[in-house]
Scaffold this motif. Structure first.
Motif, PDB file in Angstrom:
ATOM      1  N   UNK A  56      13.532   1.446 -34.762  1.00  0.00           N
ATOM      2  CA  UNK A  56      12.460   0.581 -34.259  1.00  0.00           C
ATOM      3  C   UNK A  56      11.130   1.321 -34.196  1.00  0.00           C
ATOM      4  N   UNK A  57      11.157   2.580 -33.749  1.00  0.00           N
ATOM      5  CA  UNK A  57       9.924   3.358 -33.669  1.00  0.00           C
ATOM      6  C   UNK A  57       9.310   3.576 -35.048  1.00  0.00           C
ATOM      7  N   UNK A  98      -3.357  -4.968 -29.001  1.00  0.00           N
ATOM      8  CA  UNK A  98      -3.263  -4.566 -27.605  1.00  0.00           C
ATOM      9  C   UNK A  98      -1.820  -4.754 -27.171  1.00  0.00           C
ATOM     10  N   UNK A  99      -1.164  -3.647 -26.828  1.00  0.00           N
ATOM     11  CA  UNK A  99       0.229  -3.675 -26.399  1.00  0.00           C
ATOM     12  C   UNK A  99       0.303  -3.459 -24.894  1.00  0.00           C
ATOM     13  N   UNK A 100       1.219  -4.160 -24.250  1.00  0.00           N
ATOM     14  CA  UNK A 100       1.292  -4.139 -22.795  1.00  0.00           C
ATOM     15  C   UNK A 100       2.693  -3.777 -22.328  1.00  0.00           C
ATOM     16  N   UNK A 122      10.291  -4.669 -27.248  1.00  0.00           N
ATOM     17  CA  UNK A 122       9.191  -5.511 -26.784  1.00  0.00           C
ATOM     18  C   UNK A 122       7.866  -5.116 -27.444  1.00  0.00           C
ATOM     19  N   UNK A 123       7.627  -3.829 -27.593  1.00  0.00           N
ATOM     20  CA  UNK A 123       6.393  -3.377 -28.250  1.00  0.00           C
ATOM     21  C   UNK A 123       6.344  -3.855 -29.699  1.00  0.00           C
ATOM     22  N   UNK A 124       7.475  -3.785 -30.396  1.00  0.00           N
ATOM     23  CA  UNK A 124       7.515  -4.275 -31.780  1.00  0.00           C
ATOM     24  C   UNK A 124       7.248  -5.781 -31.826  1.00  0.00           C
ATOM     25  N   UNK A 125       7.848  -6.533 -30.914  1.00  0.00           N
ATOM     26  CA  UNK A 125       7.589  -7.980 -30.860  1.00  0.00           C
ATOM     27  C   UNK A 125       6.103  -8.259 -30.656  1.00  0.00           C
ATOM     28  N   UNK A 126       5.482  -7.505 -29.755  1.00  0.00           N
ATOM     29  CA  UNK A 126       4.056  -7.709 -29.490  1.00  0.00           C
ATOM     30  C   UNK A 126       3.219  -7.445 -30.739  1.00  0.00           C
TER      31      UNK A 126
END
Length: 136
Positions: free
Chosen positions: A113-114, A57-59, A78-82
């Motif tokens: 990153x993507x 679950x990404x926020x 941030x999405x990668x960290x999550x």
């Protein structure tokens, strides 16, 4: 702040159930300022995090007071960290990204990153993205 049980009616709503099953790719909640959209988003996040084994679950919570911190590149980081925090071990693409850019004076591009995010998503049965404050 959200009291226990607030917004749980939404978890039974047909549109939420369709989104949860994957028969609908997007769940769009709209309303006027102060109508409780963020509360519903937090209810959804809690539900996903507590009931969906093997899922990520990404926020993204946008805030107009922090828009300089919410650039596309920083959001992707941030999405990668999550994703990394939701899996117990580091994947080879993440290790490779680190090895490649640790000694360079330039950070990875958004595209780099993507690519790693795409690879990381494959490690989960299901990945859900919850975005709140899109109008901000």
């Amino acid at each position: 702040q959200r009291c226990d049980g607030v917004g749980t009616w939404m978890l039974k709503h047909v549109r939420y159930q369709e989104w949860l099953r994957g028969t609908s790719r997007t769940l769009w909640i709209h309303g006027i300022l102060g109508s409780g959209k963020s509360i519903l988003a937090s209810t959804i996040i809690e539900h996903l995090e507590t009931t969906r084994t093997g899922s990520a679950c990404l926020l993204i919570f946008f805030d107009y007071l922090k828009k300089e911190l919410q650039t596309p590149h920083k959001i992707v980081i941030d999405l990668l960290k999550q994703l990394m925090l939701q899996h117990p071990d580091l994947s080879e693409p993440v290790r490779c990204l680190h090895r490649t850019f640790a000694s360079l004076s330039t950070p990875p591009t958004t595209s780099d990153l993507l690519n790693v995010i795409h690879s990381e998503c494959q490690r989960f049965d299901d990945v859900r993205l919850v975005v709140d404050g899109l109008d901000e």
